[in-house]
Design a protein around this motif. Structure first.
Motif, PDB file in Angstrom:
ATOM      1  N   ASN A  74       0.835  -1.206   0.000  1.00 45.88           N
ATOM      2  CA  ASN A  74       0.000   0.000   0.000  1.00 45.88           C
ATOM      3  C   ASN A  74       0.868   1.254   0.000  1.00 45.88           C
ATOM      4  O   ASN A  74       0.563   2.228  -0.701  1.00 45.88           O
ATOM      5  CB  ASN A  74      -0.951   0.003   1.194  1.00 45.88           C
ATOM      6  CG  ASN A  74      -2.031  -1.039   1.059  1.00 45.88           C
ATOM      7  OD1 ASN A  74      -2.403  -1.440  -0.032  1.00 45.88           O
ATOM      8  ND2 ASN A  74      -2.542  -1.494   2.193  1.00 45.88           N
ATOM      9  N   ARG A  77       2.167   1.654  -3.523  1.00 41.99           N
ATOM     10  CA  ARG A  77       1.140   2.200  -4.426  1.00 41.99           C
ATOM     11  C   ARG A  77       1.017   3.711  -4.244  1.00 41.99           C
ATOM     12  O   ARG A  77       0.956   4.464  -5.218  1.00 41.99           O
ATOM     13  CB  ARG A  77      -0.210   1.539  -4.173  1.00 41.99           C
ATOM     14  CG  ARG A  77      -0.361   0.215  -4.849  1.00 41.99           C
ATOM     15  CD  ARG A  77      -1.809  -0.291  -4.781  1.00 41.99           C
ATOM     16  NE  ARG A  77      -1.806  -1.725  -4.805  1.00 41.99           N
ATOM     17  CZ  ARG A  77      -1.889  -2.521  -3.747  1.00 41.99           C
ATOM     18  NH1 ARG A  77      -2.045  -2.016  -2.537  1.00 41.99           N
ATOM     19  NH2 ARG A  77      -1.842  -3.820  -3.867  1.00 41.99           N
ATOM     20  N   HIS A  78       0.962   4.146  -2.989  1.00 48.10           N
ATOM     21  CA  HIS A  78       0.856   5.575  -2.720  1.00 48.10           C
ATOM     22  C   HIS A  78       2.081   6.317  -3.251  1.00 48.10           C
ATOM     23  O   HIS A  78       1.961   7.379  -3.867  1.00 48.10           O
ATOM     24  CB  HIS A  78       0.692   5.829  -1.213  1.00 48.10           C
ATOM     25  CG  HIS A  78       0.588   7.272  -0.878  1.00 48.10           C
ATOM     26  ND1 HIS A  78       1.679   8.024  -0.531  1.00 48.10           N
ATOM     27  CD2 HIS A  78      -0.484   8.109  -0.871  1.00 48.10           C
ATOM     28  CE1 HIS A  78       1.285   9.273  -0.318  1.00 48.10           C
ATOM     29  NE2 HIS A  78      -0.021   9.343  -0.512  1.00 48.10           N
TER      30      HIS A  78
END
Length: 92
Positions: A74, A77-78
Motif C-alpha cells: 500500500n 502504491r501511494h
C-alpha cells in the motif's frame, strides 16, 4: 524545536514511506526522513526509494509476514501515485 511530525509535514513522502526507508536502511525515522527528502530531489532518487520499498516487501514475504508485506505494498502504491517519475519508462 521541530518534532518528527513537523518534519513529516515538510517532507514529500508520507509516514508509511518514511517507515519503509527506515526499515530498509536500519536507521531511525528522522534519519530516514532526511534521506528521503534528499533522494526525492535527485534525478534517480525516486527509483532508489521505490527499490527500497520493493526490497522491504520481498523481505516481509520471505519471512511470511504477509500483513506487513501488504502494508508495504500500500505504501508503494501511494508512492508511485504521488511520484510517477519512479515508474519505468516505456519504450515502444
Amino acid at each position: 524545536m521541530l518534532t518528527l511530525e513537523d518534519c513529516l509535514g515538510l517532507c514529500e513522502l508520507d509516514e508509511n514511506e518514511i517507515m519503509a526507508i527506515a526499515e530498509h536502511e536500519h536507521v531511525p525515522e528522522i534519519v530516514a526522513l532526511e534521506m528521503a527528502q534528499y533522494l526525492v530531489h535527485l534525478p534517480e532518487g525516486t527509483v532508489v526509494i521505490k527499490r527500497m520499498i520493493l526490497d522491504d516487501i520481498q523481505h516481509a514475504r520471505e519471512n511470511d509476514n504477509l500483513a506487513h508485506a501488504e502494508a508495504l505494498q500500500n505504501a508503494l502504491r501511494h508512492f508511485i501515485d504521488t511520484h510517477p517519475e519512479s515508474r519505468p519508462l516505456r519504450h515502444d
